[in-house]
Design a protein around this motif. Structure first.
Motif, PDB file in Angstrom:
ATOM      1  N   ALA A 121      11.637-102.280 -25.132  1.00  0.00           N
ATOM      2  CA  ALA A 121      12.102-101.670 -26.377  1.00  0.00           C
ATOM      3  C   ALA A 121      13.334-102.376 -26.924  1.00  0.00           C
ATOM      4  N   GLN A 122      14.285-102.717 -26.060  1.00  0.00           N
ATOM      5  CA  GLN A 122      15.487-103.401 -26.526  1.00  0.00           C
ATOM      6  C   GLN A 122      15.162-104.774 -27.095  1.00  0.00           C
ATOM      7  N   LEU A 123      14.238-105.486 -26.470  1.00  0.00           N
ATOM      8  CA  LEU A 123      13.854-106.799 -26.994  1.00  0.00           C
ATOM      9  C   LEU A 123      13.147-106.668 -28.341  1.00  0.00           C
ATOM     10  N   ILE A 124      12.261-105.679 -28.483  1.00  0.00           N
ATOM     11  CA  ILE A 124      11.577-105.475 -29.762  1.00  0.00           C
ATOM     12  C   ILE A 124      12.576-105.115 -30.852  1.00  0.00           C
ATOM     13  N   LEU A 125      13.456-104.160 -30.585  1.00  0.00           N
ATOM     14  CA  LEU A 125      14.441-103.747 -31.584  1.00  0.00           C
ATOM     15  C   LEU A 125      15.338-104.917 -31.978  1.00  0.00           C
ATOM     16  N   THR A 126      15.724-105.725 -31.006  1.00  0.00           N
ATOM     17  CA  THR A 126      16.619-106.853 -31.289  1.00  0.00           C
ATOM     18  C   THR A 126      15.928-107.901 -32.160  1.00  0.00           C
ATOM     19  N   LEU A 127      14.712-108.271 -31.803  1.00  0.00           N
ATOM     20  CA  LEU A 127      14.004-109.297 -32.571  1.00  0.00           C
ATOM     21  C   LEU A 127      13.694-108.831 -33.988  1.00  0.00           C
ATOM     22  N   VAL A 128      13.365-107.566 -34.158  1.00  0.00           N
ATOM     23  CA  VAL A 128      13.133-107.043 -35.504  1.00  0.00           C
ATOM     24  C   VAL A 128      14.456-106.983 -36.278  1.00  0.00           C
ATOM     25  N   ALA A 129      15.528-106.525 -35.630  1.00  0.00           N
ATOM     26  CA  ALA A 129      16.817-106.387 -36.311  1.00  0.00           C
ATOM     27  C   ALA A 129      17.374-107.727 -36.770  1.00  0.00           C
ATOM     28  N   GLN A 130      17.039-108.791 -36.077  1.00  0.00           N
ATOM     29  CA  GLN A 130      17.515-110.109 -36.500  1.00  0.00           C
ATOM     30  C   GLN A 130      16.953-110.515 -37.859  1.00  0.00           C
ATOM     31  N   ARG A 131      15.781-109.982 -38.209  1.00  0.00           N
ATOM     32  CA  ARG A 131      15.073-110.497 -39.382  1.00  0.00           C
ATOM     33  C   ARG A 131      14.835-109.472 -40.490  1.00  0.00           C
ATOM     34  N   PHE A 132      14.752-108.182 -40.130  1.00  0.00           N
ATOM     35  CA  PHE A 132      14.238-107.219 -41.101  1.00  0.00           C
ATOM     36  C   PHE A 132      15.056-105.939 -41.166  1.00  0.00           C
ATOM     37  N   ARG A 133      14.886-105.270 -42.309  1.00  0.00           N
ATOM     38  CA  ARG A 133      15.226-103.860 -42.470  1.00  0.00           C
ATOM     39  C   ARG A 133      13.934-103.122 -42.797  1.00  0.00           C
ATOM     40  N   LEU A 134      13.839-101.885 -42.352  1.00  0.00           N
ATOM     41  CA  LEU A 134      12.664-101.065 -42.649  1.00  0.00           C
ATOM     42  C   LEU A 134      13.088 -99.853 -43.463  1.00  0.00           C
ATOM     43  N   ARG A 135      12.268 -99.477 -44.412  1.00  0.00           N
ATOM     44  CA  ARG A 135      12.539 -98.324 -45.256  1.00  0.00           C
ATOM     45  C   ARG A 135      11.275 -97.473 -45.370  1.00  0.00           C
ATOM     46  N   GLY A 136      11.463 -96.164 -45.493  1.00  0.00           N
ATOM     47  CA  GLY A 136      10.335 -95.276 -45.666  1.00  0.00           C
ATOM     48  C   GLY A 136       9.661 -95.472 -47.008  1.00  0.00           C
ATOM     49  N   VAL A 137       8.421 -95.033 -47.092  1.00  0.00           N
ATOM     50  CA  VAL A 137       7.668 -95.108 -48.340  1.00  0.00           C
ATOM     51  C   VAL A 137       7.865 -93.788 -49.083  1.00  0.00           C
ATOM     52  N   PRO A 138       8.421 -93.797 -50.303  1.00  0.00           N
ATOM     53  CA  PRO A 138       8.637 -92.545 -51.041  1.00  0.00           C
ATOM     54  C   PRO A 138       7.349 -91.746 -51.187  1.00  0.00           C
ATOM     55  N   GLY A 139       7.479 -90.452 -50.976  1.00  0.00           N
ATOM     56  CA  GLY A 139       6.333 -89.565 -51.130  1.00  0.00           C
ATOM     57  C   GLY A 139       5.423 -89.474 -49.930  1.00  0.00           C
ATOM     58  N   VAL A 140       5.721 -90.237 -48.857  1.00  0.00           N
ATOM     59  CA  VAL A 140       4.908 -90.185 -47.640  1.00  0.00           C
ATOM     60  C   VAL A 140       5.728 -89.497 -46.553  1.00  0.00           C
ATOM     61  N   PRO A 141       5.453 -88.220 -46.273  1.00  0.00           N
ATOM     62  CA  PRO A 141       6.251 -87.511 -45.258  1.00  0.00           C
ATOM     63  C   PRO A 141       5.955 -88.035 -43.860  1.00  0.00           C
ATOM     64  N   VAL A 142       6.956 -87.965 -43.007  1.00  0.00           N
ATOM     65  CA  VAL A 142       6.804 -88.344 -41.601  1.00  0.00           C
ATOM     66  C   VAL A 142       6.921 -87.067 -40.782  1.00  0.00           C
TER      67      VAL A 142
END
Length: 462
Positions: free
Chosen positions: A411-432
């Protein structure tokens, strides 16, 4: 005498069905609200079955550690036997102790560290698809992505290069078998082996999937036995395992069961926890910014390694806090083999005792502002006085998940590799929305928008 102790308090319920309607429609709300109103020991009636909910850390410790010999896992785990056989998840008693003793050395941190490069290579193969999603503005189904990624990581960690030509077949077959197993576990029908032999569509799909998995796994074991060589993957470590006192080793049937167990335990739970982590980061940009700052400062744009993880403290804290709010294993059942007393209340023999990490992780006596997402709770200086049993994302006691170090490293490796390159945002109108099946999944694929971060200099640090 235990018989003189009172039964726990019970919330009002339907005259016939008891609390089954609430358990079916909103189990998280039922358990959390009952603890808030009635305390840490609550009794429910689910039709003709009685259930005791225990949520205080002392109660959790009692069931999983102090009095664990008085409790069994119950028949719900039998529903996984057609997939995992008699592996660590389902085994009991002396046989389980033998299996655990044999398998434990393969999961020591030092042994797992050798799998780090295999993990980062697998994660890196995922990232171009995320880049295409960012450039094209197409939402990414993050939960599905995490399910696919963690299964691939688990397969390669278990089998290494031996299974490269089988990766797709293993993934497809295991996904089918897992979905049918989930349906069986959440079904109110009791465990009856003959039900699984009926020629229904799901039973036939399950049988085909398990036959495919058995053919591949047993074939790999036979090939390695014949070759007489030891591979540096989890299967190789398990095949080489030997009990220092007795000389016992795993036979082929036991190896097959442990491989299936590790695929089951090391796949959906980690994927679920990661999906919730990305959801929470998108909701809390200030936490995301702190995460990015740590990753940039520690790595300077280079590929992370397992050796970097101790310095990526905040990354670990983010994942732990996500598992506090959304524990993948949100409920842990046990069955008392004899009458017991917990906090002055009688727990009758044969009832179902349910420990609910989702509720314990929100216990206001141990978690100030329990609904707030605050990774700093898990910094050493902030967690040193917290009771050990107030937090149990991997269970606890002698049956604590054997793959906890593997999951944290992945999990730490996945979070780190994603954090180096991207930001993620929710899709408006799609509840989680949480969907409490076997694991605490998000409902649906959890689509999210992917944004590229500013390009960092690609510094290579020795």
């Amino acid at each position: 005498m235990t018989s003189s102790a009172p039964l726990p308090p019970m919330p009002p319920g339907h005259w016939l069905w008891g609390h089954l309607p609430e358990r079916a429609s909103n189990p998280l709300g039922l358990y959390l609200d009952s603890q808030r109103r009635l305390g840490d020991v609550v009794r429910f009636r689910m039709g003709y079955i009685y259930v005791e909910q225990l949520t205080h850390p002392d109660h959790v410790k009692h069931v999983l550690a102090d009095a664990s010999a008085r409790y069994t896992k119950g028949t719900v785990f039998d529903k996984t036997r057609p997939l995992v056989g008699n592996g660590l998840l389902t085994a009991e008693g002396d046989f389980w102790k033998r299996q655990r003793r044999l398998a434990q050395p393969a999961f020591h941190r030092e042994r797992l560290a050798a799998l780090g490069t295999r993990m980062t290579d697998t994660i890196s193969e995922m990232l171009p698809a995320w880049e295409r999603s960012a450039d094209g503005g197409t939402p990414l189904p993050v939960f599905q992505e995490m399910m696919r990624l963690t299964l691939t990581v688990a397969v390669r960690a278990l089998f290494g290069v031996d299974v490269a030509q089988h990766t797709h077949a293993v993934g497809e077959a295991f996904t089918t078998a897992l979905e049918v197993t989930n349906e069986r576990i959440i079904s109110p029908l009791p465990y009856q082996p003959w039900l699984y032999r009926l020629p229904t569509r799901s039973n036939r799909a399950f049988r085909r999937a398990v036959d495919t998995l058995d053919g591949i796994v047993r074939g790999l074991i036979s090939q390695r036995r014949a070759a007489g060589t030891q591979a540096e993957d989890l299967l190789g470590m398990l095949m080489a395992a030997s009990d220092a006192d007795t000389g016992d080793t795993f036979n082929d049937a036991q190896l097959r069961d442990e491989v299936m167990t590790l695929l089951l335990a090391g796949h959906e739970t980690t994927a679920t926890a990661l999906a919730w982590t990305f959801h929470l980061l998108a909701q809390h940009p200030e936490v995301e910014a702190t995460l990015h700052a740590e990753v940039d400062a520690v790595l300077g744009g280079r590929m992370p390694t397992v050796a970097d993880l101790p310095r990526l403290r905040y990354v670990g804290c983010v994942f732990e806090e996500a598992m506090r709010l959304y524990p993948p294993i949100w409920a842990i059942p046990r069955v008392p083999l004899e009458d017991d007393v917990v906090d002055g209340y009688r727990i009758p023999k044969g009832d179902i005792v349910i420990l609910v990490p989702y509720v314990t992780h929100r216990h206001p006596d141990f978690w100030p502002e329990p609904e707030r997402f605050d990774p700093t709770r898990f910094l050493p200086e902030n967690s040193k006085d917290r009771p050990r049993w107030a937090y149990l994302p991997f269970g606890g006691g002698q049956r604590q998940c054997i793959g906890n170090n593997f999951a944290m490293m992945e999990a730490q490796l996945i979070l780190t590799l994603v954090a180096q390159r991207f930001r993620l945002r929710g899709v408006p109108g799609v509840p989680v929305v949480p969907e409490p099946h076997v694991s605490l999944r998000p409902r649906g694929p959890m689509p999210m928008r992917v944004e590229r971060r500013e390009e960092l200099p690609r510094v290579r640090v020795a």
